[in-house]
Design a protein around this motif. Structure first.
Motif, PDB file in Angstrom:
ATOM      1  N   LYS A   1       0.849  -1.187   0.000  1.00 33.97           N
ATOM      2  CA  LYS A   1       0.000   0.000   0.000  1.00 33.97           C
ATOM      3  C   LYS A   1       0.891   1.246   0.000  1.00 33.97           C
ATOM      4  O   LYS A   1       0.856   2.041  -0.920  1.00 33.97           O
ATOM      5  N   LYS A   2       1.667   1.397   1.048  1.00 32.67           N
ATOM      6  CA  LYS A   2       2.652   2.472   1.056  1.00 32.67           C
ATOM      7  C   LYS A   2       4.067   1.927   1.265  1.00 32.67           C
ATOM      8  O   LYS A   2       5.023   2.663   1.169  1.00 32.67           O
ATOM      9  N   ILE A   3       4.160   0.635   1.566  1.00 30.91           N
ATOM     10  CA  ILE A   3       5.473  -0.017   1.736  1.00 30.91           C
ATOM     11  C   ILE A   3       5.698  -0.964   0.565  1.00 30.91           C
ATOM     12  O   ILE A   3       4.871  -1.845   0.301  1.00 30.91           O
ATOM     13  N   PHE A   4       6.808  -0.782  -0.130  1.00 28.78           N
ATOM     14  CA  PHE A   4       7.077  -1.589  -1.310  1.00 28.78           C
ATOM     15  C   PHE A   4       8.459  -2.230  -1.193  1.00 28.78           C
ATOM     16  O   PHE A   4       9.434  -1.561  -0.862  1.00 28.78           O
ATOM     17  N   ILE A   5       8.499  -3.527  -1.493  1.00 30.46           N
ATOM     18  CA  ILE A   5       9.760  -4.269  -1.441  1.00 30.46           C
ATOM     19  C   ILE A   5      10.365  -4.282  -2.843  1.00 30.46           C
ATOM     20  O   ILE A   5       9.735  -4.754  -3.791  1.00 30.46           O
ATOM     21  N   VAL A   6      11.550  -3.720  -2.968  1.00 32.13           N
ATOM     22  CA  VAL A   6      12.251  -3.710  -4.248  1.00 32.13           C
ATOM     23  C   VAL A   6      13.182  -4.906  -4.287  1.00 32.13           C
ATOM     24  O   VAL A   6      14.139  -4.992  -3.523  1.00 32.13           O
ATOM     25  N   HIS A   7      12.877  -5.868  -5.147  1.00 31.33           N
ATOM     26  CA  HIS A   7      13.652  -7.103  -5.204  1.00 31.33           C
ATOM     27  C   HIS A   7      14.967  -6.889  -5.956  1.00 31.33           C
ATOM     28  O   HIS A   7      15.033  -6.138  -6.913  1.00 31.33           O
ATOM     29  N   SER A   8      15.975  -7.604  -5.493  1.00 26.75           N
ATOM     30  CA  SER A   8      17.277  -7.555  -6.153  1.00 26.75           C
ATOM     31  C   SER A   8      17.396  -8.712  -7.127  1.00 26.75           C
ATOM     32  O   SER A   8      16.966  -9.832  -6.842  1.00 26.75           O
ATOM     33  N   LEU A   9      17.977  -8.453  -8.268  1.00 24.70           N
ATOM     34  CA  LEU A   9      18.174  -9.515  -9.259  1.00 24.70           C
ATOM     35  C   LEU A   9      19.343 -10.422  -8.898  1.00 24.70           C
ATOM     36  O   LEU A   9      19.530 -11.470  -9.499  1.00 24.70           O
ATOM     37  N   PHE A  10      20.110  -9.999  -7.900  1.00 18.60           N
ATOM     38  CA  PHE A  10      21.337 -10.732  -7.585  1.00 18.60           C
ATOM     39  C   PHE A  10      21.220 -11.530  -6.288  1.00 18.60           C
ATOM     40  O   PHE A  10      22.185 -12.116  -5.837  1.00 18.60           O
ATOM     41  N   GLU A  11      20.049 -11.550  -5.691  1.00 18.13           N
ATOM     42  CA  GLU A  11      19.849 -12.291  -4.453  1.00 18.13           C
ATOM     43  C   GLU A  11      18.809 -13.368  -4.681  1.00 18.13           C
ATOM     44  O   GLU A  11      17.772 -13.141  -5.301  1.00 18.13           O
ATOM     45  N   LYS A  12      19.074 -14.545  -4.186  1.00 16.82           N
ATOM     46  CA  LYS A  12      18.137 -15.646  -4.337  1.00 16.82           C
ATOM     47  C   LYS A  12      16.925 -15.480  -3.432  1.00 16.82           C
ATOM     48  O   LYS A  12      15.819 -15.831  -3.793  1.00 16.82           O
ATOM     49  N   ARG A  13      17.142 -14.964  -2.253  1.00 15.37           N
ATOM     50  CA  ARG A  13      16.060 -14.834  -1.286  1.00 15.37           C
ATOM     51  C   ARG A  13      15.285 -13.549  -1.517  1.00 15.37           C
ATOM     52  O   ARG A  13      15.857 -12.512  -1.795  1.00 15.37           O
ATOM     53  N   HIS A  14      13.947 -13.642  -1.391  1.00 15.34           N
ATOM     54  CA  HIS A  14      13.107 -12.468  -1.553  1.00 15.34           C
ATOM     55  C   HIS A  14      13.101 -11.665  -0.263  1.00 15.34           C
ATOM     56  O   HIS A  14      12.922 -12.214   0.810  1.00 15.34           O
ATOM     57  N   TYR A  15      13.248 -10.380  -0.391  1.00 17.14           N
ATOM     58  CA  TYR A  15      13.380  -9.538   0.790  1.00 17.14           C
ATOM     59  C   TYR A  15      12.080  -9.425   1.573  1.00 17.14           C
ATOM     60  O   TYR A  15      12.101  -9.176   2.764  1.00 17.14           O
ATOM     61  N   HIS A  16      10.921  -9.619   0.901  1.00 15.24           N
ATOM     62  CA  HIS A  16       9.674  -9.545   1.644  1.00 15.24           C
ATOM     63  C   HIS A  16       9.572 -10.675   2.648  1.00 15.24           C
ATOM     64  O   HIS A  16       8.913 -10.568   3.670  1.00 15.24           O
ATOM     65  N   GLU A  17      10.265 -11.817   2.382  1.00 18.60           N
ATOM     66  CA  GLU A  17      10.269 -12.916   3.343  1.00 18.60           C
ATOM     67  C   GLU A  17      11.023 -12.509   4.600  1.00 18.60           C
ATOM     68  O   GLU A  17      10.610 -12.798   5.721  1.00 18.60           O
ATOM     69  N   ASP A  18      12.170 -11.817   4.410  1.00 17.37           N
ATOM     70  CA  ASP A  18      12.930 -11.326   5.560  1.00 17.37           C
ATOM     71  C   ASP A  18      12.105 -10.339   6.370  1.00 17.37           C
ATOM     72  O   ASP A  18      12.075 -10.381   7.589  1.00 17.37           O
ATOM     73  N   LEU A  19      11.432  -9.437   5.675  1.00 17.99           N
ATOM     74  CA  LEU A  19      10.636  -8.411   6.343  1.00 17.99           C
ATOM     75  C   LEU A  19       9.504  -9.054   7.134  1.00 17.99           C
ATOM     76  O   LEU A  19       9.253  -8.714   8.284  1.00 17.99           O
TER      77      LEU A  19
END
Length: 267
Positions: free
Chosen positions: A240-258
């Motif tokens: 909605k107002k928080i957006f996860i910008v994924h990296s093309l160089f990382e296997k793990r998705h950052y939204h999972e960490d968050l």
């Protein structure tokens, strides 16, 4: 600003999980970094002051007020918890329906910071020290004492904030401040924020919060069964107002960490 530590903040051989208090940005699961957390609290205090003077013929220059607040916090080395309690007193003044309000928002903030420091610290600055810290004139001593008495009267001499009230209030305060963030991007688990800058949008949100604070029962914050969590609100802002910008160089998705971080404090 500094945050006060306690023995509970230190990990032990028995329990290696660190415990943070609401005056530490890590308590909120690192959803904001330290500088963003501090700035959100400063903005919260400014917006609370605006709400307090909403129905009074007082012009508030946000830039000047922000500079004044930051200077007071820096020169006095005011702790995060003192600022949070100061904001709690602002809430009580908003709810008091008192027309005999101090006309100068800067003086009012200074007086509340002095009161919050006296409540939360055994050893605090004298009036003479405050005058030196802020480069005031010696003749201002009398005015400073009168300011304190005036604010004590408006607060019914009730400065007490217990642990449960404090924790719930700190979460509400951060939700309030975060509401004025337009967009937050998480890039490689690092946060970038963009503040709302449209006056119409800011005023609309201030009106809604004014109604909320007016109807808020402060006594409910003391209810041990009520646990207000900023992280619950934060999780609802994803996409909605928080957006996860994924990296093309990382296997793990950052939204999972968050999400893992947020789940810890939602238990």
């Amino acid at each position: 600003m500094s945050s006060n530590s306690s023995p509970e903040d230190i990990s032990s051989p028995i329990n290696d999980e660190e415990i943070y208090l609401p005056n530490d940005f890590k308590y909120y699961q690192n959803n904001l970094d330290k500088s963003q957390f501090n700035l959100t609290l400063i903005n919260s205090s400014i917006f609370l002051i605006k709400l307090l003077y909403k129905d009074h013929d007082v012009t508030i220059n946000s830039s000047n007020l922000r500079f004044f607040i930051i200077e007071i916090l820096k020169r006095s080395k005011t702790s995060i918890s003192n600022l949070q309690i100061c904001c709690f007193y602002l809430l009580k003044l908003i709810k008091s329906h008192n027309d005999d309000i101090i006309k100068d928002p800067k003086k009012l903030f200074l007086g509340l910071i002095i009161l919050s420091s006296k409540f939360s610290q055994d050893c605090t600055y004298s009036f003479k020290t405050w005058i030196k810290l802020l480069n005031m004139k010696p003749d201002d001593l009398k005015d400073l004492k009168s300011l304190e008495i005036n604010l004590l009267n408006q607060l019914d001499y009730n400065l007490y904030v217990n642990e449960n009230q404090y924790e719930n209030w700190c979460n509400i305060l951060l939700i309030f401040g975060y509401d004025f963030i337009k967009i937050q991007k998480i890039i490689n688990l690092k946060s970038e924020i963009q503040w709302e800058n449209k006056d119409s949008e800011i005023n609309n949100k201030l009106s809604k919060w004014f109604s909320f604070f007016k109807n808020l029962k402060v006594s409910n914050l003391n209810d041990s069964h009520i646990k207000i969590k900023f992280t619950n609100y934060y999780l609802n802002q994803l996409n909605k107002k928080i957006f996860i910008v994924h990296s093309l160089f990382e296997k793990r998705h950052y939204h999972e960490d968050l999400n893992e971080k947020v789940k810890v404090s939602c238990k």
